[in-house]
Motif scaffolding. Structure first.
Motif, short mmCIF file in Angstrom:
data_model
loop_
_atom_site.label_atom_id
_atom_site.label_comp_id
_atom_site.label_asym_id
_atom_site.label_seq_id
_atom_site.Cartn_x
_atom_site.Cartn_y
_atom_site.Cartn_z
N SER A 207 1.07 -1.34 -0.18
CA SER A 207 0.03 -0.13 -0.19
C SER A 207 1.28 0.95 0.00
O SER A 207 0.91 2.34 -0.86
N CYS A 208 2.04 1.05 0.90
CA CYS A 208 3.08 2.32 0.91
C CYS A 208 3.30 2.44 -0.33
O CYS A 208 3.70 4.20 -0.78
N MET A 209 3.63 1.61 -0.84
CA MET A 209 4.39 1.74 -2.07
C MET A 209 3.72 2.06 -3.55
O MET A 209 3.41 3.64 -4.23
N MET A 210 2.39 1.74 -3.86
CA MET A 210 1.06 2.44 -4.48
C MET A 210 0.99 4.33 -3.99
O MET A 210 0.37 4.92 -4.87
N ILE A 211 0.77 4.57 -2.75
CA ILE A 211 0.59 6.17 -2.10
C ILE A 211 1.82 6.37 -3.32
O ILE A 211 1.70 6.90 -3.07
N ILE A 212 3.09 6.06 -2.30
CA ILE A 212 4.35 6.80 -3.48
C ILE A 212 4.29 6.98 -4.68
O ILE A 212 4.51 8.02 -5.41
N TRP B 171 1.72 6.65 -6.68
CA TRP B 171 0.39 7.36 -7.54
C TRP B 171 -0.29 8.37 -6.72
O TRP B 171 -0.82 9.39 -7.40
N VAL B 172 0.40 9.24 -5.84
CA VAL B 172 -0.20 10.29 -4.90
C VAL B 172 1.19 11.41 -5.14
O VAL B 172 2.45 10.96 -4.45
N HIS B 173 1.20 12.21 -6.17
CA HIS B 173 2.27 12.80 -6.91
C HIS B 173 1.16 14.25 -7.08
O HIS B 173 0.65 14.10 -7.77
N PRO B 174 2.56 15.33 -7.29
CA PRO B 174 1.36 16.69 -7.69
C PRO B 174 1.19 16.71 -9.41
O PRO B 174 0.74 17.32 -10.12
N LEU B 175 2.22 15.99 -10.07
CA LEU B 175 2.78 15.79 -11.32
C LEU B 175 2.62 14.26 -12.06
O LEU B 175 3.34 13.67 -11.62
N MET B 176 1.06 14.57 -12.37
CA MET B 176 1.96 12.55 -12.85
C MET B 176 1.78 12.33 -14.44
O MET B 176 1.16 13.15 -15.18
N THR B 177 3.07 12.91 -14.80
CA THR B 177 3.82 12.31 -16.22
C THR B 177 2.86 11.18 -16.74
O THR B 177 2.77 9.94 -16.28
N SER B 178 3.35 10.62 -18.06
CA SER B 178 2.93 10.21 -19.07
C SER B 178 3.68 8.94 -19.05
O SER B 178 3.54 7.93 -18.30
N THR B 179 4.67 9.49 -18.36
CA THR B 179 5.45 8.13 -17.98
C THR B 179 5.96 7.83 -16.55
O THR B 179 5.97 6.34 -16.26
N ARG B 180 5.68 8.46 -15.87
CA ARG B 180 5.53 8.00 -14.34
C ARG B 180 4.18 7.19 -14.40
O ARG B 180 3.60 6.14 -13.11
N MET B 181 3.22 7.36 -15.16
CA MET B 181 1.59 6.38 -15.05
C MET B 181 1.96 5.18 -15.68
O MET B 181 1.08 4.64 -14.93
N ILE B 182 2.83 5.24 -16.70
CA ILE B 182 3.63 4.17 -17.05
C ILE B 182 4.25 3.32 -15.88
O ILE B 182 3.68 2.10 -16.13
N VAL B 183 4.75 3.79 -15.27
CA VAL B 183 4.99 2.98 -14.32
C VAL B 183 4.33 2.99 -13.26
O VAL B 183 4.68 1.09 -12.45
N ALA B 184 3.99 3.40 -13.28
CA ALA B 184 3.14 3.52 -11.64
C ALA B 184 1.62 2.40 -11.46
O ALA B 184 1.57 1.79 -11.58
N SER B 185 1.45 2.55 -13.32
CA SER B 185 0.17 1.08 -13.57
C SER B 185 0.96 -0.43 -13.66
O SER B 185 0.18 -1.47 -12.79
N ILE B 186 1.86 0.09 -14.30
CA ILE B 186 2.90 -1.73 -13.95
C ILE B 186 2.91 -2.17 -12.61
O ILE B 186 3.07 -3.61 -12.43
N LEU B 187 3.49 -1.26 -11.88
CA LEU B 187 3.56 -1.83 -10.87
C LEU B 187 2.82 -1.67 -9.97
O LEU B 187 2.95 -3.15 -9.14
N THR B 188 1.99 -1.32 -9.97
CA THR B 188 0.73 -1.12 -9.76
C THR B 188 -0.16 -2.86 -9.37
O THR B 188 -1.10 -2.81 -9.15
N LEU B 189 -0.47 -3.19 -10.85
CA LEU B 189 -0.27 -4.24 -11.58
C LEU B 189 0.51 -5.45 -10.83
O LEU B 189 -0.68 -6.45 -10.41
N TYR B 190 0.89 -5.15 -11.12
CA TYR B 190 2.15 -6.28 -10.43
C TYR B 190 2.31 -6.80 -9.07
O TYR B 190 1.89 -7.77 -8.63
#
Length: 195
Positions: free
Chosen positions: A131-136, A138-157
């Motif tokens: 849960s902490c890793m997912m907060i780190i 996704w909860v960010h003031p700037l969600m770039t496309s790169t960050r979103m792709i990384v966050a999505s893959i890691l969240t699914l995993y």
């Protein structure tokens, strides 16, 4: 990212562990796993190419100190909880140091000395802080496309790989209470020694 997911999945499989057992290096399994993970993360960071698309969201933290403070506190708490779960989950064993040390002492694998509840927890969740890793991520003031792709893959995993039951929650709460008592005892003894 896919190499990281593949490495994490393959090296956690029973097939991989059996192969290491046949090579008589099962003691180093966790250390090899962690070193490989660190190596892949370094490759990922070195060769990450940003996706140049418009940000999905942007919350300006320049003008409002309270917004900046909110993001800072959320991340601080998430990182502290992530660190605490590493300590609770026996960090030296998690990274493979304890296995090598126990092998040197001829004590057998440290997991056999753990309680049944700990072994059950480790069988489906080797490290906490999902849960902490997912907060780190996704909860960010700037969600770039790169960050979103990384966050999505890691969240699914993370969501596919880990599951927590009520028994796990109760067990972890008990472990936190024990660590807190141990910390208080060590602090009290340290103060007494200094006086």
């Amino acid at each position: 990212m896919l190499l990281f997911v593949l490495q994490h999945s393959v090296m956690a499989s029973e097939c991989w562990k059996n192969m290491l057992n046949k090579l008589n290096i099962v003691t180093c399994q966790r250390a090899i796993y962690i070193i490989s993970t660190c190596f892949l993360i370094q490759i990922f960071m070195a060769y990450l190419e940003p996706v140049h698309l418009e940000p999905l969201w942007y919350v300006s933290t320049n003008k409002d100190t309270l917004i900046w403070l909110a993001f800072f506190l959320v991340h601080l708490v998430a990182w502290l909880l992530l660190y605490a779960t590493c300590i609770i989950m026996d960090f030296p064993e998690m990274v493979g140091i304890r296995q090598v040390y126990y092998q040197y002492l001829d004590c057998g694998p440290p997991l056999i000395m753990k309680s049944a509840a700990t072994r059950r927890l480790y069988s489906h969740m080797r490290h906490g802080g999902t849960s902490c890793m997912m907060i780190i991520l996704w909860v960010h003031p700037l969600m770039t496309s790169t960050r979103m792709i990384v966050a999505s893959i890691l969240t699914l995993y993370l969501l596919c790989g880990f599951s927590v039951s009520e028994h796990d929650y109760i067990y972890l709460r008990e472990q936190i209470a024990r660590k807190h008592i141990t910390f208080r005892l060590h602090r009290t003894k340290s103060i007494e020694l200094l006086q």
